[in-house]
Scaffold this active site. Structure first.
Site, mmCIF file in Angstrom:
data_model
loop_
_atom_site.group_PDB
_atom_site.id
_atom_site.type_symbol
_atom_site.label_atom_id
_atom_site.label_comp_id
_atom_site.label_asym_id
_atom_site.label_seq_id
_atom_site.Cartn_x
_atom_site.Cartn_y
_atom_site.Cartn_z
ATOM 1 N N VAL A 1 75.946 19.901 47.991
ATOM 2 C CA VAL A 1 75.427 21.172 47.347
ATOM 3 C C VAL A 1 75.488 22.383 48.499
ATOM 4 C CG1 VAL A 1 73.943 20.117 45.702
ATOM 5 C CG2 VAL A 1 72.896 20.646 47.771
ATOM 6 N N ASN B 1 67.961 19.933 42.629
ATOM 7 C CA ASN B 1 66.865 18.991 43.206
ATOM 8 C C ASN B 1 67.142 18.636 44.673
ATOM 9 O OD1 ASN B 1 64.633 17.093 42.879
ATOM 10 N ND2 ASN B 1 66.411 15.658 42.830
ATOM 11 N N SER C 1 58.375 23.105 46.750
ATOM 12 C CA SER C 1 57.431 21.885 47.293
ATOM 13 C C SER C 1 56.009 22.574 47.352
ATOM 14 C CB SER C 1 57.865 21.356 48.465
ATOM 15 O OG SER C 1 56.848 20.815 49.223
ATOM 16 N N TYR D 1 62.047 22.983 56.784
ATOM 17 C CA TYR D 1 61.756 22.815 55.470
ATOM 18 C C TYR D 1 60.919 23.596 54.629
ATOM 19 C CZ TYR D 1 60.720 19.611 51.705
ATOM 20 O OH TYR D 1 60.343 19.048 50.251
ATOM 21 N N ALA E 1 60.295 26.694 55.088
ATOM 22 C CA ALA E 1 60.933 28.021 55.098
ATOM 23 C C ALA E 1 61.736 27.920 53.842
ATOM 24 C CB ALA E 1 61.567 28.525 56.279
ATOM 25 N N SER E 2 62.699 26.679 53.930
ATOM 26 C CA SER E 2 63.795 26.675 52.751
ATOM 27 C C SER E 2 63.008 26.535 51.557
ATOM 28 C CB SER E 2 64.651 25.376 53.032
ATOM 29 O OG SER E 2 63.823 24.245 52.847
ATOM 30 N N LYS E 3 61.866 26.032 51.132
ATOM 31 C CA LYS E 3 61.409 26.028 49.876
ATOM 32 C C LYS E 3 60.706 27.148 49.616
ATOM 33 C CE LYS E 3 62.397 21.781 49.295
ATOM 34 N NZ LYS E 3 63.355 21.208 48.238
HETATM 35 P P1 NAD Z 1 65.354 11.722 47.773
HETATM 36 O O1 NAD Z 1 65.443 11.739 49.570
HETATM 37 O O2 NAD Z 1 64.765 10.319 47.512
HETATM 38 O O3 NAD Z 1 66.315 12.291 47.109
HETATM 39 C C1 NAD Z 1 67.196 13.218 47.638
HETATM 40 C C2 NAD Z 1 68.697 13.104 47.174
HETATM 41 O O4 NAD Z 1 69.486 14.234 47.607
HETATM 42 C C3 NAD Z 1 69.349 11.917 48.012
HETATM 43 O O5 NAD Z 1 69.895 11.124 46.808
HETATM 44 C C4 NAD Z 1 70.303 12.531 48.837
HETATM 45 O O6 NAD Z 1 71.330 11.645 48.839
HETATM 46 C C5 NAD Z 1 70.430 13.891 48.142
HETATM 47 N N1 NAD Z 1 71.387 14.757 48.955
HETATM 48 C C6 NAD Z 1 70.684 15.297 50.488
HETATM 49 N N2 NAD Z 1 71.720 16.068 50.716
HETATM 50 C C7 NAD Z 1 72.537 16.260 49.796
HETATM 51 C C8 NAD Z 1 73.597 17.297 49.562
HETATM 52 N N3 NAD Z 1 73.778 18.161 50.758
HETATM 53 N N4 NAD Z 1 74.308 17.386 48.506
HETATM 54 C C9 NAD Z 1 73.794 16.526 47.542
HETATM 55 N N5 NAD Z 1 73.000 15.757 47.396
HETATM 56 C C10 NAD Z 1 72.234 15.602 48.628
HETATM 57 O O7 NAD Z 1 64.258 12.606 48.037
HETATM 58 P P2 NAD Z 1 63.342 13.073 46.726
HETATM 59 O O8 NAD Z 1 61.673 12.852 47.198
HETATM 60 O O9 NAD Z 1 63.477 12.702 45.611
HETATM 61 O O10 NAD Z 1 63.719 14.886 46.907
HETATM 62 C C11 NAD Z 1 64.053 15.474 45.834
HETATM 63 C C12 NAD Z 1 63.393 16.925 46.143
HETATM 64 O O11 NAD Z 1 62.257 16.842 45.862
HETATM 65 C C13 NAD Z 1 64.028 17.413 47.473
HETATM 66 O O12 NAD Z 1 64.551 18.888 47.262
HETATM 67 C C14 NAD Z 1 62.609 17.409 48.233
HETATM 68 O O13 NAD Z 1 62.588 18.436 49.239
HETATM 69 C C15 NAD Z 1 61.461 17.694 47.118
HETATM 70 N N6 NAD Z 1 60.198 17.404 47.257
HETATM 71 C C16 NAD Z 1 60.050 16.022 47.765
HETATM 72 C C17 NAD Z 1 58.729 15.733 47.992
HETATM 73 C C18 NAD Z 1 58.277 14.575 48.594
HETATM 74 O O14 NAD Z 1 57.160 14.041 48.869
HETATM 75 N N7 NAD Z 1 59.013 13.263 48.442
HETATM 76 C C19 NAD Z 1 57.826 16.903 47.995
HETATM 77 C C20 NAD Z 1 58.027 17.922 47.528
HETATM 78 C C21 NAD Z 1 59.371 18.439 47.251
#
Ligand code: NAD
Length: 257
Positions: A63, A89, A143, A157, A159-161
């Site tokens: 992405v 996502n 987030s 992280y 800042a990005s969110k």
């Molecule tokens: P995860 O690591 O299980 O899934 C993230 C997915 O994104 C992975 O499959 C990874 O391969 C893919 N990915 C990474 N870089 C990529 C790229 N450059 N292009 C395409 N795909 C890519 O994590 P998750 O917890 O399911 O996270 C999903 C989203 O939720 C993220 O944006 C994360 O920041 C956000 N989030 C997670 C939490 C948490 O506590 N887990 C909390 C708040 C927000």
């Protein structure tokens, strides 16, 4: 079914929130484009959807690359004829992401490129497709840390969110009259690989748990349910929101104005 006749594209759908959402959207009638850089995980997500006699297609796309994002949207329209739901996502939380003093510029750039620019590219190429479909729903994963300071430092992280929240608000306003809704989803701390790799000791996990009124990490499935609401027509008057699904963490720390 709540997403009957809809086509949904989900980035980061090889694991965690993205995978659970792909499975749920498919069960609710959507045809799903599964996007990730992890091809094995993405193909597993598709196989699981196909086992339920539903339709999905895996597309490899990083992405942070404009041409990959253009390609993923083109594939969605080519395979399924249209795009109705775009779930930006994919995201990373780097283990070397720390406070401002300690975080290397490379970690900052990598995180911003995937977490913030990736959402921008998704919208850049996804919005014209949603227009062609007569409108649609965009969901951007932010987030809770964009609204509160996290106790464990992760400056790039966070800042990005924050950027994801800001661009979501602006896009919601710009596209409101085109029948395109744009919402941010703000998960609290989840028991997914992303966070558990970061909170890699029991003491780090306990430090985070202390702050969660519900006293537990959330599950990816619980975020998928919120994404389903934002994707479906049930949320037809909802745009520009910061949809919190966080076990009460924000309510516990936010100060009244
Ligand atoms: P995860 O690591 O299980 O899934 C993230 C997915 O994104 C992975 O499959 C990874 O391969 C893919 N990915 C990474 N870089 C990529 C790229 N450059 N292009 C395409 N795909 C890519 O994590 P998750 O917890 O399911 O996270 C999903 C989203 O939720 C993220 O944006 C994360 O920041 C956000 N989030 C997670 C939490 C948490 O506590 N887990 C909390 C708040 C927000």
């Amino acid at each position: 079914m709540r997403l009957e006749n809809k086509v949904a594209l989900i980035t980061g759908a090889s694991s965690g929130i993205g995978r659970e959402t792909a499975l749920l959207f498919a069960r609710e009638g959507a045809r799903v484009v599964v996007v990730d850089v992890d091809d094995k995980g993405g193909q597993e997500t598709v196989a699981e959807i196909e086992r339920q006699q539903r339709k999905a297609q895996y597309v490899h796309a990083d992405v942070s690359q404009a041409s990959d994002c253009e390609h993923m949207v083109a594939e969605a329209e080519q395979r399924f004829g249209k795009l109705n739901v775009l779930f930006n996502n994919a995201g990373i939380m780097h283990s070397k992401d720390d406070d401002a003093v300690s975080t290397d510029e490379k970690i900052w750039d990598l995180t911003m490129n995937i977490n913030a620019k990736g959402v921008f590219f998704g919208c850049k190429y996804g919005i014209p497709a949603l227009r062609r479909a007569g409108g649609g729903s965009i969901i951007n994963t932010a987030s809770f840390v964009a609204l509160l300071g996290a106790a464990t430092p992760q400056i790039a992280y966070t800042a990005s969110k924050g950027a994801v929240l800001a661009l979501t608000r602006e896009l919601a306003v710009i596209h409101a009259r085109e029948n395109i809704r744009v919402n941010a989803l703000c998960p609290g701390p989840l028991r997914t690989e992303l966070l558990m790799k970061f909170l890699d000791t029991e003491s780090k996990r306990q430090r985070r748990l202390v702050h969660i009124p519900m006293g537990r990490f959330g599950e990816a499935k619980e975020i998928a349910q919120a994404a389903l609401f934002l994707a479906s027509d049930e949320s037809s008057y909802v745009t520009g929101t910061e949809f919190l699904v966080d076990g009460g963490i924000h309510a516990a720390y936010v100060t009244p104005e």
